[in-house]
Design a protein around this motif. Structure first.
Motif, PDB file in Angstrom:
ATOM      1  N   VAL A 156      45.684  46.297  32.298  1.00 35.90           N
ATOM      2  CA  VAL A 156      44.632  46.887  31.474  1.00 35.90           C
ATOM      3  C   VAL A 156      43.299  46.757  32.204  1.00 35.90           C
ATOM      4  O   VAL A 156      42.919  45.664  32.629  1.00 35.90           O
ATOM      5  N   TYR A 157      42.599  47.875  32.343  1.00 36.64           N
ATOM      6  CA  TYR A 157      41.341  47.942  33.082  1.00 36.64           C
ATOM      7  C   TYR A 157      40.231  48.368  32.130  1.00 36.64           C
ATOM      8  O   TYR A 157      40.234  49.483  31.622  1.00 36.64           O
ATOM      9  N   SER A 158      39.290  47.468  31.898  1.00 34.19           N
ATOM     10  CA  SER A 158      38.196  47.717  30.953  1.00 34.19           C
ATOM     11  C   SER A 158      37.020  48.401  31.628  1.00 34.19           C
ATOM     12  O   SER A 158      36.828  48.294  32.838  1.00 34.19           O
ATOM     13  N   PHE A 159      36.222  49.078  30.805  1.00 40.43           N
ATOM     14  CA  PHE A 159      34.960  49.650  31.275  1.00 40.43           C
ATOM     15  C   PHE A 159      33.973  49.661  30.121  1.00 40.43           C
ATOM     16  O   PHE A 159      34.356  49.763  28.959  1.00 40.43           O
ATOM     17  N   GLY A 160      32.696  49.498  30.446  1.00 40.68           N
ATOM     18  CA  GLY A 160      31.636  49.515  29.446  1.00 40.68           C
ATOM     19  C   GLY A 160      30.438  48.715  29.902  1.00 40.68           C
ATOM     20  O   GLY A 160      30.552  47.826  30.746  1.00 40.68           O
ATOM     21  N   ASN A 161      29.277  49.040  29.345  1.00 37.19           N
ATOM     22  CA  ASN A 161      28.024  48.351  29.691  1.00 37.19           C
ATOM     23  C   ASN A 161      27.742  48.355  31.189  1.00 37.19           C
ATOM     24  O   ASN A 161      27.245  47.383  31.743  1.00 37.19           O
ATOM     25  N   GLY A 193      37.882  49.105  37.286  1.00 33.99           N
ATOM     26  CA  GLY A 193      38.392  50.066  38.256  1.00 33.99           C
ATOM     27  C   GLY A 193      37.280  50.891  38.864  1.00 33.99           C
ATOM     28  O   GLY A 193      36.096  50.629  38.667  1.00 33.99           O
ATOM     29  N   ASN A 194      37.690  51.926  39.612  1.00 33.06           N
ATOM     30  CA  ASN A 194      36.723  52.858  40.195  1.00 33.06           C
ATOM     31  C   ASN A 194      37.403  54.203  40.436  1.00 33.06           C
ATOM     32  O   ASN A 194      38.597  54.356  40.197  1.00 33.06           O
TER      33      ASN A 194
END
Length: 107
Positions: free
Chosen positions: A22-27, A32-33
């Motif tokens: 699981v790869y989070s994103f935010g703020n 990941g990229n």
């Protein structure tokens, strides 16, 4: 009795660690990229990249393509570590959004 070196301890602890699914994103932060399309899929990689370059993307997470591979390689079951990683990603998302899933007072 032989003693273990520090390097052998590091190898053992890193090998016992569950793979990242699981790869989070935010703020403005992303696990990941944009170069990780084979792992995160096109949409997941692009969301991570847009977050990383500070475009306004709501917090979220992507479940890697490795989960699909695992599912079919293991009699249609999910990796044991997946539930915990999803729970952690949801918690990160709640913090980033200042909201809590299922909150009846502030849905």
């Amino acid at each position: 009795m032989p003693t273990k070196s520090k390097s052998s301890k590091a190898k053992k602890s890193s090998s016992s660690k569950a793979p990242k699914y699981v790869y989070s994103f935010g703020n403005g932060k992303a696990d990941g990229n944009g170069k990780m399309k084979s792992l995160l899929g096109g949409k997941g990689a692009n969301l991570a990249e847009m977050t990383r370059i500070r475009l306004p993307v709501p917090a979220g997470f992507t479940i890697s393509t490795e989960v699909c591979t695992y599912f079919y390689d293991h009699k249609r079951t999910y990796p044991p570590a997946l539930d915990k990683q999803i729970d952690e990603a949801i918690h990160k998302m709640e913090i980033a959004m200042g909201k809590k899933f299922g909150d009846v007072k502030d849905p």
